[in-house]
Design an enzyme around this catalytic site. Structure first.
Site, short mmCIF file in Angstrom:
data_model
loop_
_atom_site.label_atom_id
_atom_site.label_comp_id
_atom_site.label_asym_id
_atom_site.label_seq_id
_atom_site.Cartn_x
_atom_site.Cartn_y
_atom_site.Cartn_z
N LYS A 99 1.04 -1.19 0.13
CA LYS A 99 0.15 0.01 0.01
C LYS A 99 0.89 1.21 0.15
O LYS A 99 2.02 1.19 0.25
CB LYS A 99 -0.84 -0.08 1.32
CG LYS A 99 -0.07 0.22 2.51
CD LYS A 99 -1.10 -0.48 3.94
CE LYS A 99 -0.48 -0.35 5.21
NZ LYS A 99 -1.34 -0.72 6.07
N ARG A 119 -11.00 -0.79 14.76
CA ARG A 119 -10.88 0.15 13.55
C ARG A 119 -12.02 -0.65 12.71
O ARG A 119 -13.03 -0.70 12.86
CB ARG A 119 -9.45 0.00 13.13
CG ARG A 119 -9.18 1.21 11.99
CD ARG A 119 -7.97 1.14 11.69
NE ARG A 119 -7.26 -0.04 11.28
CZ ARG A 119 -6.06 -0.13 10.70
NH1 ARG A 119 -5.09 0.81 10.88
NH2 ARG A 119 -5.40 -1.28 10.24
N HIS A 157 -6.35 -8.06 13.16
CA HIS A 157 -5.13 -7.24 13.16
C HIS A 157 -4.76 -6.67 14.63
O HIS A 157 -5.63 -6.34 15.44
CB HIS A 157 -5.48 -5.88 12.38
CG HIS A 157 -4.31 -4.84 12.08
ND1 HIS A 157 -3.07 -5.49 11.59
CD2 HIS A 157 -4.11 -3.70 12.20
CE1 HIS A 157 -2.23 -4.57 11.42
NE2 HIS A 157 -2.79 -3.39 11.56
N ARG A 160 1.06 -10.74 6.84
CA ARG A 160 1.03 -9.44 6.14
C ARG A 160 2.13 -8.77 6.28
O ARG A 160 2.23 -8.04 7.42
CB ARG A 160 -0.32 -8.78 6.32
CG ARG A 160 -1.95 -9.57 6.23
CD ARG A 160 -2.87 -8.67 6.42
NE ARG A 160 -2.84 -8.01 7.81
CZ ARG A 160 -3.22 -8.66 9.04
NH1 ARG A 160 -3.91 -9.75 8.85
NH2 ARG A 160 -3.45 -8.08 10.16
N TYR A 192 15.55 30.80 3.73
CA TYR A 192 14.39 31.57 3.94
C TYR A 192 14.41 31.90 5.76
O TYR A 192 15.09 31.23 6.43
CB TYR A 192 13.14 30.73 3.82
CG TYR A 192 12.65 30.70 2.72
CD1 TYR A 192 12.23 31.76 1.78
CD2 TYR A 192 12.38 29.47 1.95
CE1 TYR A 192 11.75 31.55 0.45
CE2 TYR A 192 11.86 29.33 0.81
CZ TYR A 192 11.65 30.41 -0.04
OH TYR A 192 11.02 30.32 -1.36
N CYS A 245 13.57 23.86 1.60
CA CYS A 245 12.78 24.62 0.68
C CYS A 245 11.68 23.50 0.14
O CYS A 245 11.93 22.39 0.39
CB CYS A 245 13.04 25.55 -0.26
SG CYS A 245 14.49 26.56 0.33
N MET A 246 10.47 24.04 -0.52
CA MET A 246 9.91 22.83 -1.44
C MET A 246 10.74 22.18 -2.36
O MET A 246 10.45 20.93 -2.37
CB MET A 246 8.86 23.61 -2.08
CG MET A 246 7.66 22.56 -2.48
SD MET A 246 6.54 23.34 -3.46
CE MET A 246 5.61 24.44 -2.11
N ASP A 247 11.80 22.78 -2.80
CA ASP A 247 12.29 21.80 -3.91
C ASP A 247 14.09 21.66 -3.91
O ASP A 247 14.67 21.24 -4.47
CB ASP A 247 12.24 22.66 -5.28
CG ASP A 247 10.61 22.95 -5.47
OD1 ASP A 247 9.84 22.23 -5.37
OD2 ASP A 247 10.47 24.11 -5.67
C1 LIG Z 1 -0.66 -1.79 6.96
C2 LIG Z 1 -1.07 -3.20 7.33
C3 LIG Z 1 -0.24 -4.03 7.40
C4 LIG Z 1 1.33 -3.99 7.23
O1 LIG Z 1 1.79 -3.50 8.62
P1 LIG Z 1 3.30 -3.57 8.99
O2 LIG Z 1 3.46 -3.10 10.25
O3 LIG Z 1 4.12 -2.40 8.00
O4 LIG Z 1 3.97 -4.90 8.55
C5 LIG Z 1 -0.57 -5.47 8.14
N1 LIG Z 1 -2.08 -5.39 8.10
C6 LIG Z 1 -3.00 -4.35 8.04
C7 LIG Z 1 -4.55 -4.56 8.19
C8 LIG Z 1 -2.28 -3.19 7.43
O5 LIG Z 1 -3.24 -2.15 7.38
#
Ligand SMILES: *Cc1c(COP(=O)(O)O)cnc(C)c1O
Length: 386
Positions: A42, A136, A164, A223, A269, A317-319
């Site tokens: 992600k 969540r 989770h 995950r 700046y 700065c920005m860039d």
């Molecule tokens: C982002 C996410 C992960 C990955 O988490 P890490 O700590 O980066 O390994 C796993 N499960 C869910 C539901 C997440 O939102």
């Protein structure tokens, strides 16, 4: 592969694919035998470039991915990613046709959502999420009846069920007790489903710290996000498993101008930095518009140039930003500057830099997914050596 000259004439993200491959190997070896690594890609694979990272992972045998949004999932499919793609977040149920068309797996975030998705009259693959204490997304783990009823919905192909953990990164006794409770609640629900003659689909619980601190759970997937990219969230995090993870990303730029600034003059700046001696200042074309945090200045920010660590001076700065190279011999325009992920210098690791900003490497890294080109260090990938 390789990079064009244009991609490295300003600032860029460089991926060390050997390290990615190494991390996959080390993480996989730490997992129970039948468990599969689900690569969490992600937010542009935490700023590393989701398509490039996922393509590499596909090549070395990774077949399960997780994205946050349906658009991220579609992008992965459009760049040719094969295997399973789980959407971890909310998707409008009107997008059921896209879920089906791109063969994406949607997370069921609660019972009402399951009903709405089912009523789209399109067969879609889903994983059911169970809330065991994070509060969540997910069906509350106590609502066994609602979970059972979702299993009866004819358009939902439930191929996974997961939860989770919200404090798996902590080794404090009360956090460990809470995590154990979350795990127990989840298995308790699975037992209730089994008693109701429901076939349990694929199961997953842990993310990176879940694996590092609770490696003995036997699930079908883990995950893995941040650990895949070879960094911890914070530099001093203690974990039960201590794996040799290696950073995949480095952030690089070039010196474009070197100027002399006299003692007592200021740089940038707000005239915030006044130099205390006659100085040589190099201008580097990277800024907060590239995701490099603005508050990394005035003693807080350092970079590597010509094998020396030097301070950032003046406001970012920005860039662009400025560095003080008075003490370093032989720096010329065009020389490469490393801002994050110089392997030899712990202080420039993503987690150390993030820590000095009061945040975690996850946030620092995923900010950089926008303007910077991502290049792959050539010669690095050894396909089939996994
Ligand atoms: C982002 C996410 C992960 C990955 O988490 P890490 O700590 O980066 O390994 C796993 N499960 C869910 C539901 C997440 O939102």
């Amino acid at each position: 592969m390789g990079s064009t000259q244009a991609e490295t004439e300003r600032s860029w993200i460089e991926l060390n694919i050997k390290n990615l491959q190494h991390n996959v190997k080390v993480l996989t070896q730490a997992m129970p035998p039948a468990c599969e690594l689900m690569a969490v890609v992600k937010a542009q694979a935490y700023g590393h470039g989701a398509c490039k990272i996922s393509t590499m992972l596909n090549k070395i045998g990774i077949k399960a991915f997780a994205a946050a949004t349906v658009e991220e999932g579609i992008q992965l499919r459009k760049s040719g990613i094969r295997g399973e793609i789980l959407i971890l977040g909310y998707t409008d149920t009107k997008r059921a046709s896209d879920l089906q068309k791109f063969d994406l797996i949607q997370t069921l975030i609660d019972f009402e959502y399951a009903k709405a998705l089912n009523s789209q009259n399109l067969a879609v693959k889903v994983h059911m999420k169970i809330d065991t204490g994070m509060h969540r997304l997910g069906f509350p783990c106590t609502e066994v009846l609602a979970v059972k009823r979702a299993f009866e919905m004819k358009n939902l192909k439930i191929c996974g069920i997961y939860t989770h953990l919200c404090c798996a990164d902590s080794l404090q006794a009360d956090d460990i007790a809470f995590t154990r409770k979350q795990i127990d609640r989840f298995y308790h629900l699975l037992d209730a489903l089994k008693d109701g003659e429901i076939d349990i689909p694929k199961v997953h619980i842990q993310s990176s710290y879940g694996l590092l601190n609770y490696p003995d759970l036997t699930c079908n997937y883990i995950r893995v996000g941040i650990a895949l990219y070879g960094v911890l969230s914070s530099p001093n995090d203690d974990t039960n498993l201590k794996l040799d993870l290696r950073p995949v990303l480095s952030l690089k730029s070039r010196v474009v101008l070197i100027r002399k600034v006299k003692k007592g003059e200021s740089v940038g700046y707000g005239r915030e930095s006044t130099v205390k001696r006659d100085s040589r200042i190099a201008i580097i074309p990277i800024g907060y518009g590239d995701g490099f945090p603005r508050n990394l200045y005035n003693g807080n920010g350092r970079v590597l140039v010509n094998s020396h660590i030097v301070p950032i001076v003046g406001r970012i700065c920005m860039d662009q930003l400025s560095i003080d190279i008075t003490d370093v011999e032989g720096v010329s325009t065009g020389d490469i500057v490393t801002l994050i992920g110089a392997e030899e210098y712990d202080d420039l690791s993503a987690s150390s830099v993030a820590y000095s900003l009061g945040t975690i490497s996850n946030e620092l890294l995923c900010r950089m997914g926008a303007r910077l080109p991502v290049i792959i260090k050539s010669d690095a990938l050894e396909v089939n050596s996994l």
